[in-house]
Design an enzyme around this catalytic site. Structure first.
Site, mmCIF file in Angstrom:
data_model
loop_
_atom_site.group_PDB
_atom_site.id
_atom_site.type_symbol
_atom_site.label_atom_id
_atom_site.label_comp_id
_atom_site.label_asym_id
_atom_site.label_seq_id
_atom_site.Cartn_x
_atom_site.Cartn_y
_atom_site.Cartn_z
ATOM 1 N N LEU A 11 -22.014 -76.632 -4.364
ATOM 2 C CA LEU A 11 -22.714 -77.850 -3.942
ATOM 3 C C LEU A 11 -22.070 -79.070 -4.599
ATOM 4 O O LEU A 11 -21.968 -79.147 -5.821
ATOM 5 C CB LEU A 11 -24.198 -77.784 -4.306
ATOM 6 N N ARG A 18 -25.846 -92.166 -11.261
ATOM 7 C CA ARG A 18 -25.848 -92.597 -12.666
ATOM 8 C C ARG A 18 -24.453 -92.676 -13.291
ATOM 9 O O ARG A 18 -24.299 -93.138 -14.422
ATOM 10 C CB ARG A 18 -26.762 -91.664 -13.486
ATOM 11 N N TYR A 106 -22.800 -75.312 -8.756
ATOM 12 C CA TYR A 106 -22.828 -76.771 -8.628
ATOM 13 C C TYR A 106 -21.475 -77.345 -9.040
ATOM 14 O O TYR A 106 -20.928 -76.952 -10.073
ATOM 15 C CB TYR A 106 -23.867 -77.394 -9.569
ATOM 16 N N ASN A 229 -24.102 -86.008 -15.421
ATOM 17 C CA ASN A 229 -24.769 -87.005 -14.583
ATOM 18 C C ASN A 229 -24.390 -88.427 -14.950
ATOM 19 O O ASN A 229 -24.572 -89.349 -14.168
ATOM 20 C CB ASN A 229 -26.291 -86.869 -14.705
ATOM 21 N N ASN A 371 18.617 -93.970 -11.682
ATOM 22 C CA ASN A 371 18.332 -93.166 -10.482
ATOM 23 C C ASN A 371 17.700 -93.964 -9.361
ATOM 24 O O ASN A 371 17.574 -93.463 -8.253
ATOM 25 C CB ASN A 371 17.420 -91.987 -10.849
ATOM 26 N N SER A 408 31.385 -93.265 -25.052
ATOM 27 C CA SER A 408 30.182 -94.027 -25.420
ATOM 28 C C SER A 408 30.187 -95.382 -24.752
ATOM 29 O O SER A 408 31.237 -96.016 -24.643
ATOM 30 C CB SER A 408 30.140 -94.242 -26.929
ATOM 31 N N ARG A 425 34.193 -98.881 -19.762
ATOM 32 C CA ARG A 425 33.728 -99.978 -20.625
ATOM 33 C C ARG A 425 34.908 -100.932 -20.833
ATOM 34 O O ARG A 425 36.070 -100.557 -20.648
ATOM 35 C CB ARG A 425 33.233 -99.442 -21.963
HETATM 36 C C1 UD1 Z 1 -31.586 -78.757 -9.777
HETATM 37 C C2 UD1 Z 1 -32.652 -77.663 -9.641
HETATM 38 C C3 UD1 Z 1 -33.382 -77.521 -10.970
HETATM 39 C C4 UD1 Z 1 -32.379 -77.209 -12.074
HETATM 40 C C5 UD1 Z 1 -31.289 -78.266 -12.120
HETATM 41 C C6 UD1 Z 1 -30.213 -77.848 -13.076
HETATM 42 C C7 UD1 Z 1 -33.406 -77.732 -7.320
HETATM 43 C C8 UD1 Z 1 -34.472 -78.159 -6.412
HETATM 44 N N1 UD1 Z 1 -33.571 -78.042 -8.613
HETATM 45 O O1 UD1 Z 1 -32.275 -79.948 -10.002
HETATM 46 O O2 UD1 Z 1 -34.349 -76.488 -10.891
HETATM 47 O O3 UD1 Z 1 -33.051 -77.135 -13.325
HETATM 48 O O4 UD1 Z 1 -30.689 -78.417 -10.830
HETATM 49 O O5 UD1 Z 1 -29.272 -78.870 -13.215
HETATM 50 O O6 UD1 Z 1 -32.463 -77.103 -6.902
HETATM 51 N N2 UD1 Z 1 -26.755 -81.399 -4.093
HETATM 52 C C9 UD1 Z 1 -26.210 -81.421 -2.824
HETATM 53 N N3 UD1 Z 1 -26.978 -81.798 -1.787
HETATM 54 C C10 UD1 Z 1 -28.282 -82.148 -1.907
HETATM 55 C C11 UD1 Z 1 -28.836 -82.124 -3.203
HETATM 56 C C12 UD1 Z 1 -28.063 -81.739 -4.272
HETATM 57 O O7 UD1 Z 1 -25.033 -81.110 -2.664
HETATM 58 O O8 UD1 Z 1 -28.894 -82.472 -0.895
HETATM 59 C C13 UD1 Z 1 -25.926 -80.996 -5.227
HETATM 60 C C14 UD1 Z 1 -25.746 -82.126 -6.223
HETATM 61 O O9 UD1 Z 1 -24.589 -82.865 -5.923
HETATM 62 C C15 UD1 Z 1 -25.634 -81.367 -7.537
HETATM 63 C C16 UD1 Z 1 -26.479 -80.134 -7.320
HETATM 64 O O10 UD1 Z 1 -26.593 -79.980 -5.928
HETATM 65 O O11 UD1 Z 1 -24.321 -80.947 -7.784
HETATM 66 C C17 UD1 Z 1 -27.838 -80.229 -7.964
HETATM 67 O O12 UD1 Z 1 -28.553 -81.286 -7.403
HETATM 68 P P1 UD1 Z 1 -29.457 -82.265 -8.248
HETATM 69 O O13 UD1 Z 1 -30.056 -83.259 -7.351
HETATM 70 O O14 UD1 Z 1 -28.720 -82.733 -9.433
HETATM 71 O O15 UD1 Z 1 -30.595 -81.234 -8.693
HETATM 72 P P2 UD1 Z 1 -31.585 -81.412 -9.890
HETATM 73 O O16 UD1 Z 1 -32.653 -82.354 -9.502
HETATM 74 O O17 UD1 Z 1 -30.846 -81.684 -11.123
HETATM 75 CA CA CA Z 2 -28.680 -82.499 -11.754
#
Ligand code: UD1
Ligand code: CA
Length: 455
Positions: A11, A18, A106, A229, A371, A408, A425
């Protein structure tokens, strides 16, 4: 041991608000590689059949970075980020019929270890769904794992949790695995009736339990689940990455004189019994063979250093620098896109670019391959056992034959045949006594000027 067939879903669609950046979060560099590569590398250890990256913000750049890691990686675009379950669902059209396991990682969680993923797969023999959890020192806003003995009952997101649930310190890392078909079936049942209005991947646990299936938790160290983050967390992740890389190098039999001052890249390879001095920086794509020595204050990227070679102090090797065995590159030398055959010596103050140097050739101090003509790059070919005199300018394209010499201070604009001496030279003019007469003239001029100025 038989390996499970694995599909990886990474993902990486989030914006990373942030980070306060135009760059998608997962492309921020960590260990001189996009952060995304770290998760891909951990996942790669499972030898996955398919790897799908879910991209969203900056999808084109994310796709490019993913393919730079491995051309066979597939990328799907999640146009709107509606939650982690929605993100996983984007991979369904590609993986619905995939056999075996699906593992969700992730892109912003770089430190999950391959062994941990293996343990999760092993646990799948006991549970239909396996979640990676950790005991958090400060559970903050992580999702909480609600367990009953061995069984994972459900995951509750912080926003939706009761005070009692928030008191749980066993947290969700986000990494999850299940049989691919089941995972997609569960994910398609996830709704968004929750505090965030998002499709939570975490809901698949309760959904599996409702089907009478078992869920379980593999536990890892909190350090593995470190997510990025903010820029501060990116800096902390870099420190953690370097700490691990230094420890790994020492364990692999590399001598680091001052480990805390050496910076590695994700793909750095240094062989056993190599020595790395203080303040050495490895950019991407560096391999150092056994027994080579990198002295203090070198900056290396995209280069290969063979057994017995010595580099530095204060050398810069840029992409395409290839040092064969026993090459010596000394201080204030820069090498780019150049192959140095065995035993070549480039001791001091030299630039070699777009060049090939034959074995045992000696390159004198201050040599420059000219070069670049302002428009195009040109090559310099130097044969074996040649001797390039100090301060030679080699105006490329140019060839110096084997066993040839340049005097040289020469500006070499024409090819030098093998065994020839080239002088390029001006001839020296010497005037006896002239230095003394000149100094007398100067002193007299100075005295006359002073006399004129004092009243
Ligand atoms: C998520 C978990 C939480 C966990 C935490 C750990 C869920 C609902 N919650 O929360 O339980 O403790 O991670 O860090 O899963 N992403 C997408 N598409 C989306 C949403 C998110 O690609 O629509 C990706 C984000 O880019 C990120 C990852 O998924 O890499 C996690 O998403 P994020 O929104 O950070 O989840 P958390 O709220 O931190
Ligand atoms: Ca997160």
């Amino acid at each position: 041991m038989d390996r499970a067939t694995v599909s990886l879903i990474v993902l990486a669609a989030g914006q990373g608000t942030r980070m306060n950046s135009d760059l998608p979060k997962v492309l921020h560099p960590l260990g001189a590689a996009p952060m995304l590569h770290h998760a891909l590398r951990a996942g790669q250890s499972l030898e996955p059949e398919r790897v799908v990256v879910v991209a969203g913000h900056g999808a084109e750049a994310v796709a490019k970075a993913a393919r730079a890691f491995d051309e066979s990686i597939e990328v799907v675009v999640q146009a709107e980020q509606l939650g982690t379950a929605h993100a996983v669902a984007q991979a369904a059209p590609l993986l619905a019929d995939a056999p075996g396991e699906a593992v969700v990682l992730y892109g912003d969680t770089p430190f999950i270890r391959p062994e941990t993923l293996e343990r999760m797969l092993d646990l799948r023999s006991r549970h239909a769904v396996v979640v990676l959890g950790f005991e958090a020192a400060d559970p903050g806003r992580y999702g909480r794992l609600v367990t009953q003995g061995e069984e994972l009952d459900r995951i509750v997101e912080w926003k939706d949790a009761t005070d009692e649930e928030r008191a749980i310190s066993l947290c969700n890392s986000g990494v999850i695995c299940a049989e691919a078909g089941l995972l997609f079936a569960l994910v398609s049942d996830v709704g968004n009736a929750n505090a965030a209005g998002e499709y939570y991947l975490t809901d698949v646990v309760a959904l599996a339990r409702a089907r009478g299936l078992s869920a379980g938790v593999a536990i890892c160290d909190e350090a593995e689940t470190l997510g990025v983050n903010t820029r501060a967390q990116l800096a902390a992740a870099e420190a953690e990455f370097q700490k691990r890389a230094r420890t790994a190098a020492l364990e692999d039999g590399v001598t680091l004189t001052a480990p805390d001052t050496v910076f590695f890249a994700l793909d750095t390879f240094v062989g056993r019994d190599a020595i790395v001095g203080p303040n050495v920086v490895f950019g991407p794509g560096v391999t150092v063979e056994s027994g080579a020595e990198i002295r203090a204050f070198c900056h290396l990227e995209g280069c290969h250093i063979s057994r017995g070679a010595t580099v530095g102090p204060f050398a810069r090797l840029r992409p395409g620098a290839e040092l064969a065995e026993d090459v010596h590159v000394g201080n204030f030398v820069e090498i780019k896109n150049a192959v140095l055959d065995e035993g070549v010596k480039v001791g001091h103050l030299t630039y070699l670019g777009d060049a090939h140097v034959g074995e045992h050739t000696n390159i004198g101090a201050g040599t420059v391959t000219c070069n670049y003509d302002g428009v195009m790059k040109h090559r310099t070919e130097i044969g074996a056992h040649a001797f390039i005199g100090s301060d030679t300018m080699l105006v490329a394209p140019v060839t110096v034959g084997a066993h040839a010499m340049t005097a040289s201070g020469s500006v070499i604009t024409e090819n030098v045949p093998a065994e020839a001496l080239a002088l390029g030279r001006a001839r020296q003019v010497t005037k006896p006594g002239m230095a003394t007469r000149l100094m007398e003239m100067f002193r007299a001029a100075k005295a006359a000027k002073k006399k004129k100025e004092t009243p």
